[in-house]
Design a protein around this motif. Structure first.
Motif, short mmCIF file in Angstrom:
data_model
loop_
_atom_site.label_atom_id
_atom_site.label_comp_id
_atom_site.label_asym_id
_atom_site.label_seq_id
_atom_site.Cartn_x
_atom_site.Cartn_y
_atom_site.Cartn_z
N GLU A 297 -34.26 13.08 2.27
CA GLU A 297 -33.30 13.76 3.14
C GLU A 297 -32.12 12.89 3.56
O GLU A 297 -31.19 13.39 4.18
N MET A 298 -32.16 11.59 3.24
CA MET A 298 -31.10 10.71 3.74
C MET A 298 -30.77 9.60 2.77
O MET A 298 -31.65 9.00 2.17
N ARG A 299 -29.46 9.36 2.63
CA ARG A 299 -28.94 8.23 1.87
C ARG A 299 -28.08 7.40 2.81
O ARG A 299 -27.58 7.90 3.81
N GLN A 300 -27.91 6.14 2.46
CA GLN A 300 -26.95 5.31 3.19
C GLN A 300 -26.08 4.60 2.16
O GLN A 300 -26.55 4.21 1.10
N CYS A 301 -24.80 4.47 2.51
CA CYS A 301 -23.83 3.92 1.56
C CYS A 301 -22.98 2.84 2.21
O CYS A 301 -22.56 2.99 3.36
N LEU A 302 -22.69 1.80 1.44
CA LEU A 302 -21.67 0.84 1.80
C LEU A 302 -20.38 1.31 1.14
O LEU A 302 -20.41 1.76 0.00
N ILE A 303 -19.27 1.22 1.85
CA ILE A 303 -18.00 1.72 1.34
C ILE A 303 -17.03 0.56 1.16
O ILE A 303 -16.80 -0.21 2.10
N TYR A 304 -16.48 0.46 -0.05
CA TYR A 304 -15.50 -0.58 -0.38
C TYR A 304 -14.16 0.07 -0.69
O TYR A 304 -14.08 1.24 -1.06
N ASP A 305 -13.08 -0.72 -0.58
CA ASP A 305 -11.74 -0.18 -0.78
C ASP A 305 -11.31 -0.10 -2.24
O ASP A 305 -10.31 0.54 -2.55
N ILE B 28 -15.35 -1.77 3.84
CA ILE B 28 -14.54 -1.14 4.88
C ILE B 28 -15.32 -0.16 5.75
O ILE B 28 -14.80 0.30 6.76
N GLY B 29 -16.55 0.17 5.36
CA GLY B 29 -17.28 1.13 6.17
C GLY B 29 -18.67 1.44 5.65
O GLY B 29 -19.13 0.84 4.68
N VAL B 30 -19.29 2.38 6.31
CA VAL B 30 -20.61 2.87 5.92
C VAL B 30 -20.59 4.39 6.00
O VAL B 30 -19.78 4.97 6.74
N LYS C 10 -21.61 11.25 7.50
CA LYS C 10 -20.96 10.66 8.67
C LYS C 10 -20.47 9.30 8.22
O LYS C 10 -21.26 8.39 7.98
N ALA C 11 -19.15 9.18 8.05
CA ALA C 11 -18.53 7.96 7.54
C ALA C 11 -17.80 7.25 8.67
O ALA C 11 -17.00 7.86 9.38
N ILE C 12 -18.10 5.97 8.81
CA ILE C 12 -17.45 5.15 9.82
C ILE C 12 -16.74 4.01 9.11
O ILE C 12 -17.37 3.24 8.39
N HIS C 13 -15.43 3.94 9.29
CA HIS C 13 -14.64 2.87 8.70
C HIS C 13 -14.26 1.88 9.79
O HIS C 13 -13.74 2.29 10.83
N PHE C 14 -14.51 0.60 9.53
CA PHE C 14 -14.18 -0.41 10.53
C PHE C 14 -13.09 -1.36 10.06
O PHE C 14 -12.73 -2.29 10.75
N TRP C 15 -12.54 -1.14 8.87
CA TRP C 15 -11.42 -1.95 8.39
C TRP C 15 -10.35 -0.99 7.92
O TRP C 15 -10.54 -0.25 6.95
N GLN C 16 -9.21 -0.98 8.59
CA GLN C 16 -8.13 -0.04 8.31
C GLN C 16 -7.19 -0.63 7.25
O GLN C 16 -6.03 -0.95 7.52
N VAL C 17 -7.69 -0.76 6.02
CA VAL C 17 -6.93 -1.40 4.94
C VAL C 17 -5.65 -0.64 4.62
O VAL C 17 -4.66 -1.24 4.18
N ASP C 18 -5.63 0.66 4.84
CA ASP C 18 -4.43 1.44 4.55
C ASP C 18 -3.28 1.12 5.51
O ASP C 18 -2.13 1.42 5.23
N MET D 30 -14.46 9.04 9.74
CA MET D 30 -13.62 9.60 8.69
C MET D 30 -14.17 10.95 8.28
O MET D 30 -15.38 11.18 8.32
N MET D 31 -13.30 11.82 7.85
CA MET D 31 -13.69 13.14 7.39
C MET D 31 -13.42 13.25 5.89
O MET D 31 -12.95 12.32 5.27
#
Length: 152
Positions: free
Chosen positions: A17-25, A34-36, A91-99, A112-113
């Protein structure tokens, strides 16, 4: 929607029922974390308190529009998993505003949406997405465009 960023996800299943992801730019070796994102099934989403639900986004449009895809994953496996992804919420949370050009992860994290309809994707990110389609990878990652929608 005020901002959009390219988001490369590296995900694992915690359970069915659940995945977790690391998010890169970007997909290169020097990419910045940059987020999870936490991804849950629709059934689990429906159990969330009403006050929590606005912080989550559906993946249905991203999957059906082709914005969310899994490079390096064989076609039949990708289609099966994307069918499941279309019925999930993230539910995405970005903690580095690279843009914004930040050299460090400054300020408060942002929820983030996702894209929800045609015409929202910025042309420069669409070009980047198509460029990435040609990038070869054997990792199980997802490419996605995420949008910043300030929630109060």
């Amino acid at each position: 929607m005020t901002r959009q960023v390219e988001a490369h996800h590296y995900c694992c299943h915690l359970n069915e029922e659940m995945r977790q992801c690391l998010i890169y730019d970007r997909p290169e070796a020097d990419a910045r974390l940059i987020g999870v994102e936490y991804i849950i099934t629709e059934d689990l989403f429906l159990t969330l308190p009403d006050s929590e639900k606005p912080l989550w986004h559906s993946h249905e449009y991203e999957v059906k529009s082709g914005v969310l895809f899994m490079p390096g994953v064989p076609g039949t496996v990708e289609r099966q998993d994307l069918d499941k992804m279309a019925k999930t919420y993230g539910k995405a949370i970005h903690f580095w505003q690279v843009d914004k050009g930040d050299e460090l992860p400054l300020g408060l994290p942002h929820v983030m949406m996702a894209l929800t309809r045609d015409g929202q994707l910025y042309p420069n990110l669409a070009r980047g997405m198509y460029r990435f389609l040609h990038y070869r990878s054997s990792t199980k990652k997802m490419f996605d465009i995420q949008v910043c929608k300030m929630l109060s």
